[in-house]
Design a protein around this motif. Structure first.
Motif, PDB file in Angstrom:
ATOM      1  N   ILE A 112       0.834  -1.206   0.000  1.00 13.93           N
ATOM      2  CA  ILE A 112       0.000   0.000   0.000  1.00 13.93           C
ATOM      3  C   ILE A 112       0.868   1.256   0.000  1.00 13.93           C
ATOM      4  O   ILE A 112       0.626   2.190  -0.767  1.00 13.93           O
ATOM      5  N   ILE A 113       1.890   1.273   0.849  1.00 15.60           N
ATOM      6  CA  ILE A 113       2.775   2.446   0.910  1.00 15.60           C
ATOM      7  C   ILE A 113       3.473   2.662  -0.425  1.00 15.60           C
ATOM      8  O   ILE A 113       3.603   3.785  -0.897  1.00 15.60           O
ATOM      9  N   GLY A 114       3.910   1.590  -1.053  1.00 15.07           N
ATOM     10  CA  GLY A 114       4.626   1.709  -2.317  1.00 15.07           C
ATOM     11  C   GLY A 114       3.744   1.873  -3.536  1.00 15.07           C
ATOM     12  O   GLY A 114       4.240   2.142  -4.634  1.00 15.07           O
ATOM     13  N   SER A 115       2.444   1.739  -3.375  1.00 19.42           N
ATOM     14  CA  SER A 115       1.553   1.765  -4.546  1.00 19.42           C
ATOM     15  C   SER A 115       1.625   3.072  -5.323  1.00 19.42           C
ATOM     16  O   SER A 115       1.545   3.064  -6.548  1.00 19.42           O
ATOM     17  N   THR A 116       1.777   4.180  -4.654  1.00 17.53           N
ATOM     18  CA  THR A 116       1.833   5.466  -5.369  1.00 17.53           C
ATOM     19  C   THR A 116       3.205   5.722  -5.967  1.00 17.53           C
ATOM     20  O   THR A 116       3.369   6.617  -6.786  1.00 17.53           O
ATOM     21  N   TYR A 117       4.199   4.948  -5.549  1.00 25.48           N
ATOM     22  CA  TYR A 117       5.564   5.126  -6.050  1.00 25.48           C
ATOM     23  C   TYR A 117       5.972   4.017  -7.009  1.00 25.48           C
ATOM     24  O   TYR A 117       7.103   3.998  -7.487  1.00 25.48           O
ATOM     25  N   GLU A 118       5.074   3.112  -7.290  1.00 20.48           N
ATOM     26  CA  GLU A 118       5.417   1.917  -8.075  1.00 20.48           C
ATOM     27  C   GLU A 118       6.016   2.261  -9.435  1.00 20.48           C
ATOM     28  O   GLU A 118       6.963   1.630  -9.880  1.00 20.48           O
ATOM     29  N   LEU A 119       5.485   3.232 -10.106  1.00 17.93           N
ATOM     30  CA  LEU A 119       5.986   3.596 -11.435  1.00 17.93           C
ATOM     31  C   LEU A 119       6.943   4.779 -11.395  1.00 17.93           C
ATOM     32  O   LEU A 119       7.457   5.202 -12.423  1.00 17.93           O
ATOM     33  N   HIS A 120       7.172   5.320 -10.193  1.00 23.47           N
ATOM     34  CA  HIS A 120       8.057   6.469 -10.024  1.00 23.47           C
ATOM     35  C   HIS A 120       9.061   6.136  -8.931  1.00 23.47           C
ATOM     36  O   HIS A 120       8.745   6.206  -7.752  1.00 23.47           O
ATOM     37  N   ASN A 121      10.264   5.767  -9.341  1.00 27.49           N
ATOM     38  CA  ASN A 121      11.281   5.370  -8.367  1.00 27.49           C
ATOM     39  C   ASN A 121      11.609   6.516  -7.416  1.00 27.49           C
ATOM     40  O   ASN A 121      11.856   7.631  -7.844  1.00 27.49           O
ATOM     41  N   VAL A 122      11.607   6.225  -6.129  1.00 29.65           N
ATOM     42  CA  VAL A 122      11.949   7.191  -5.098  1.00 29.65           C
ATOM     43  C   VAL A 122      13.260   6.741  -4.480  1.00 29.65           C
ATOM     44  O   VAL A 122      13.366   5.621  -3.993  1.00 29.65           O
ATOM     45  N   LYS A 123      14.256   7.597  -4.514  1.00 27.92           N
ATOM     46  CA  LYS A 123      15.594   7.236  -4.030  1.00 27.92           C
ATOM     47  C   LYS A 123      15.867   7.796  -2.631  1.00 27.92           C
ATOM     48  O   LYS A 123      16.996   7.965  -2.249  1.00 27.92           O
ATOM     49  N   THR A 124      14.825   8.091  -1.859  1.00 28.00           N
ATOM     50  CA  THR A 124      14.993   8.632  -0.521  1.00 28.00           C
ATOM     51  C   THR A 124      14.041   7.933   0.440  1.00 28.00           C
ATOM     52  O   THR A 124      13.080   7.296   0.008  1.00 28.00           O
TER      53      THR A 124
END
Length: 67
Positions: free
Chosen positions: A9-21
Motif C-alpha cells: 500500500i505504501i509503495g503503490s503510489t511510487y510503483e511507477l516512479h522510483n523514489v531514491k529517498t
C-alpha cells in the motif's frame, strides 16, 4: 503478512516512479492495495487452510515440454 500488505500500500503510489529517498509520506493520497496484496493474501489463505495431504500440490505440477 502485515508488512507485505502495508509495504504494498505504501509503495503503490511510487510503483511507477522510483523514489531514491526514505523521506516521503507513507500513505499519500491515492495509496491503495495492488494485485501483489491480492496474490499474497490468496497464497497465505491457501497455505493456512489446505489439508495436510502430501498431494496438495498435485494440481500445480507442470509437465515436461519434451516431445
Amino acid at each position: 503478512m502485515y508488512g507485505a500488505v502495508f509495504g504494498d500500500i505504501i509503495g503503490s503510489t511510487y510503483e511507477l516512479h522510483n523514489v531514491k529517498t526514505v523521506d516521503f509520506p507513507p500513505f499519500p493520497a491515492g495509496s491503495t492495495f495492488t494485485d501483489d496484496t491480492v496474490m499474497t493474501i490468496a497464497v497465505a489463505e491457501k497455505l493456512l487452510t489446505q489439508s495436510q495431504s502430501k498431494h496438495f500440490l498435485l494440481p500445480l505440477q507442470i509437465t515436461s515440454a519434451k516431445s
